[in-house]
Write a protein that holds these residues in place. Sequence first.
Motif, PDB file in Angstrom:
ATOM      1  N   SER A 157       0.981  -1.265  -0.050  1.00 16.96           N
ATOM      2  CA  SER A 157      -0.527   0.137  -0.150  1.00 16.96           C
ATOM      3  C   SER A 157       0.784   0.976  -0.101  1.00 16.96           C
ATOM      4  O   SER A 157      -0.158   2.350   0.236  1.00 16.96           O
ATOM      5  CB  SER A 157      -1.013   0.189   1.179  1.00 16.96           C
ATOM      6  N   SER A 208       3.972   4.259  -0.967  1.00 18.01           N
ATOM      7  CA  SER A 208       4.375   5.040  -2.060  1.00 18.01           C
ATOM      8  C   SER A 208       6.060   4.961  -1.793  1.00 18.01           C
ATOM      9  O   SER A 208       6.408   5.279  -0.795  1.00 18.01           O
ATOM     10  CB  SER A 208       4.014   6.255  -2.624  1.00 18.01           C
ATOM     11  N   LEU A 230       3.604   4.874  -6.602  1.00 21.97           N
ATOM     12  CA  LEU A 230       3.032   4.161  -5.523  1.00 21.97           C
ATOM     13  C   LEU A 230       3.050   3.018  -5.587  1.00 21.97           C
ATOM     14  O   LEU A 230       4.032   2.053  -7.604  1.00 21.97           O
ATOM     15  CB  LEU A 230       0.936   3.668  -6.348  1.00 21.97           C
ATOM     16  N   ASP A 242      -1.220  -0.176  -7.158  1.00 24.80           N
ATOM     17  CA  ASP A 242      -2.306   0.185  -7.774  1.00 24.80           C
ATOM     18  C   ASP A 242      -3.383  -0.545  -8.597  1.00 24.80           C
ATOM     19  O   ASP A 242      -3.667   0.213  -9.575  1.00 24.80           O
ATOM     20  CB  ASP A 242      -2.552   2.180  -8.322  1.00 24.80           C
ATOM     21  N   ARG A 282      -6.231  -0.141  -9.288  1.00 26.43           N
ATOM     22  CA  ARG A 282      -7.272   0.316 -10.186  1.00 26.43           C
ATOM     23  C   ARG A 282      -7.210   0.468 -11.815  1.00 26.43           C
ATOM     24  O   ARG A 282      -7.421   0.877 -12.636  1.00 26.43           O
ATOM     25  CB  ARG A 282      -8.309   1.316  -9.490  1.00 26.43           C
ATOM     26  N   ASN A 335       2.207   3.902 -11.614  1.00 28.54           N
ATOM     27  CA  ASN A 335       2.251   2.995 -10.071  1.00 28.54           C
ATOM     28  C   ASN A 335       2.578   1.870 -11.174  1.00 28.54           C
ATOM     29  O   ASN A 335       3.076   1.397 -12.626  1.00 28.54           O
ATOM     30  CB  ASN A 335       1.130   2.205  -9.353  1.00 28.54           C
TER      31      ASN A 335
END
Length: 977
Positions: free
Chosen positions: A609, A611, A727, A730, A732, A738
Amino acid sequence: MARKGILIGLLVAVLASTAWAFEPFFSDAAGNKLGRVWEGQQIYIAIKDPEKGACGIDQFMVDLIIFDFKTGATLETKDDYFVPGAWFRELGGIGSGLYFWVAGPGSNVKVSLQVGSRDCFIDAAITDVCFGNTHVLGTISPASIRLGPDLDGAIEVAWWNGAWEYLDEDVTNGGIDLVEFNEFPFQRRTARVDLEGEKFYSPTYDGATEVLGRFENNDTLILIARDTTDERNVDQDQIKIVDTVGELTVVPSRLDYGCGPACSNIVVTIEDKDENLNCNAIEYVPFFVIINPGSWNPEQTPGVTNFCSLMMLGGYNGEGDLFDEPIRWYNIYEPERYIDYSDAPWWNYDANMLFAVFFAAETSVDSGVFTFDFGNLEDFQRALGLDPTDRLPPGTTIAFYYIDPNDFDDMDLATVMVGNRPHSETFITDANGIPVSEVRIGAGWGGLYIRVYDADANVEACCQDKVVVHICDPHNEDDSEYYVIDEISNNSGIFFTQSGIPLLPVWDAVAGYQLVFDDWRIQAFNEDTIFVRYNSVDYEQASLNALGDGDPNDGFFPPVINYDAARNQYWDVSFAKVKVYDFQVFDGITHCMRFLDGNYQPVTSIPLSGSLYLEVCDYDQNEHPAMRELIFGGWNKDAKADDETEGKWEHTDPIWTPDATETTFSEFFADTRIGNIAGENGGVSISGINPTVKVFMFNAQSGAWERMDLRETAVGSGIFRSTTCVLVADARNPGEGNLGSKPGDTIMAFYQDPSNHSDISIISIKVAEGGAGGITPPTVALSVAFDKANYNPGETVTITVTDEQYAGASEITGAAKPLILKKADGTELKSWTQIPAVAGDPGKFRVSYVLPADVTGTIIAVYTDPLIPTRTAQAQATVAAPVLTGVSDVKPVPEVFSTSTAFTVYAQPAGAVPSKVTIEVYDLTGRKVATLTGTNTATVSWNGGTLRNGAYIYVWAVEGGNPIQTWTGKGFVYIKR
């Protein structure tokens, strides 16, 4: 003792989080990790994996790629197909977990990689079987090493490629044809070209030799390895190729004719340790000779009159034709290089074409010292091709140049003079005229300043005269400028660039390539050598008017020498040189580069999760100390990005793949190579990264990558941080800002210095796997505090420990001294095995201690949780004597004595120490019998054993306080025996 049991479990889980055991690295034969390597040295690839060793795994297969960002060299195969897998076997001892790359399954033969070699060690000449002593990539041993699951049908391994170079398009005829010189650099255009396979034609034998690959000194080799038995095990290492600075000397400095054996031989000595590649063979290095360099112009056509033009144009062949091909690593051993002196108006000899290059032999195997003995001056002329009966005029300057054949930023020169005649002097200085040996690139660092002493150039006593200097960086096509400088005052004979010459990078961190000749700006690389040449001659005014206009192809570059001028001292040539500052982000020992999390905190692993930011300290990129600067991740802007020449321009052949026809990872590395685990992701990998991107993060498992732009953290800091975070994952928006990671992935970060392409760094970080180790427990208050920040010696210190882990407990107890009070040097003052709780204040624990009267300075209280030693806290305070504000008296103790007494200062406040005490003792006749002094003390001793009995008067003065004050007084003291 009360504890919260659930917190214990959480903390232990954090401490026991996964430690990634898979560690590939460059090593010696014994398995010791190497960070630096000499060219010519044999190295090995080892992997440390204790888990496999503990499990009794004897061997396993690994995917390997070893490459050099700069030259493009890779450890690959030249075949049309590929069967993956290099075998690693546990050869560090059973259970050691130390594995070496071996020749095949079940083999005990370690694979060694030679980092650079020479084409041959016969002599320095080029023949049809020997390409001089030219540097090449090296060998793999054993030569039959193969990659594959078995030996049948597997593929032999070899170094491949390694001939990439940045070339200015103006000097390559706008393409890859390197034989014809086009124009001097002026358009800010370049291309990164693969020279491998290009033909080099030598007049010394009938035929052509292909350009080979090589490693360059100071380059960085990168290793990436993937364990084929566990997709989580991907990691990297890197090693620096050691670079040394070469030094050329020539003796004697003065030459004479006709003295025969009485004259010392002309001996050239070159010391350059990194040119010693073979400790069992005599090796050779080239050096160059030019008589009165720069003192003539061949009708303003491209010609060879100085070292920079020799490097760019290659000199003349034996037929008198200009090579029109720059001298580079692959042809520097060409022995048929001449300089044509026929256009020099001062040349009055039958021989016009003289040898320009000679080869110094190593003094002994493994010495790294090279010499060439010309004999006397007449012998020297024979070696050049000049009749020994000819006489060079008194004052003639003979310049000797050395440029490392495998590192063109390493250059040195020396001059000798025929006879004895006054010469000019040239210096590179700072803005105040003080000579310097190092300069820094950038608009904020002052640039270059040149100082010339030449009384003969002081032509007009009532006016300021001008002289011209040639500034050159001979590293490939790096800058060449002719610059006009003024006399500092009328009739001085001292000339100085009082405004300074900007010194800028060839590759700007934002704008990209910016080399231009004749723009009165010097463009160079960090680590380069810049030299200045001054000729005591006059130039035509029209040429001087055209200098600095950015057009070196207008017929006035170099400027036209006025041979009819009264001052035409062609023999008077003087030099100065300077090194351009360099900082290595990876120097072979340490990385000045790290990952940061989203809070700008350094991290060694990152949760799914999380970064990431990238931080790089590269102090030579602090090119303007008054500005926050930017390094553009795609600084490598290529003027030929739209060119379609197959296999040559950078965009068609990323630097980590060996064949232009195989531009994706899957095409060359099959289905199980790094970045394409078991055929996943369709071959998306590092080879898919735009080759103009030089600063980026890369997921070694998924192949996802993101370019990084780096901004300086503060004005003048030289520390750069990525402008946006990336990131880790991710789901999504995969691929959009990311790295598409999953637990266990390896994220790597690459950096290449735009001002020094050899300065490369790579680091990696693991994406943490889940479970309890992936959970961060609640924050537990933990602190140590003194009751005051400042104490006086002898005062009571109170220390309070706050640790909510022990809230409710009556004390914190531990055999390992949970609380220690010590001085700054580590000397322990007091320790406690029990720290009592503070009544009515859960979680707080307190102790007290009386300081010794002789303790001053910093004191430190260190608390360590007796159950979890990684939980620590500390605080510090200062102990200092009080400031002196007054003195009530100074008295001897004892007042009546037989042999000695001590005068004691009664200071205010108590404990204050004077900075100086002075006491003078007199007998009753007024004769001074003693003077006593002391510094930083409150007592001064006196031995009066030689004096007779009686009363004595003492006068005292005490200094101290802030600000300093003085107190005085007097009294009686008595001697009685």
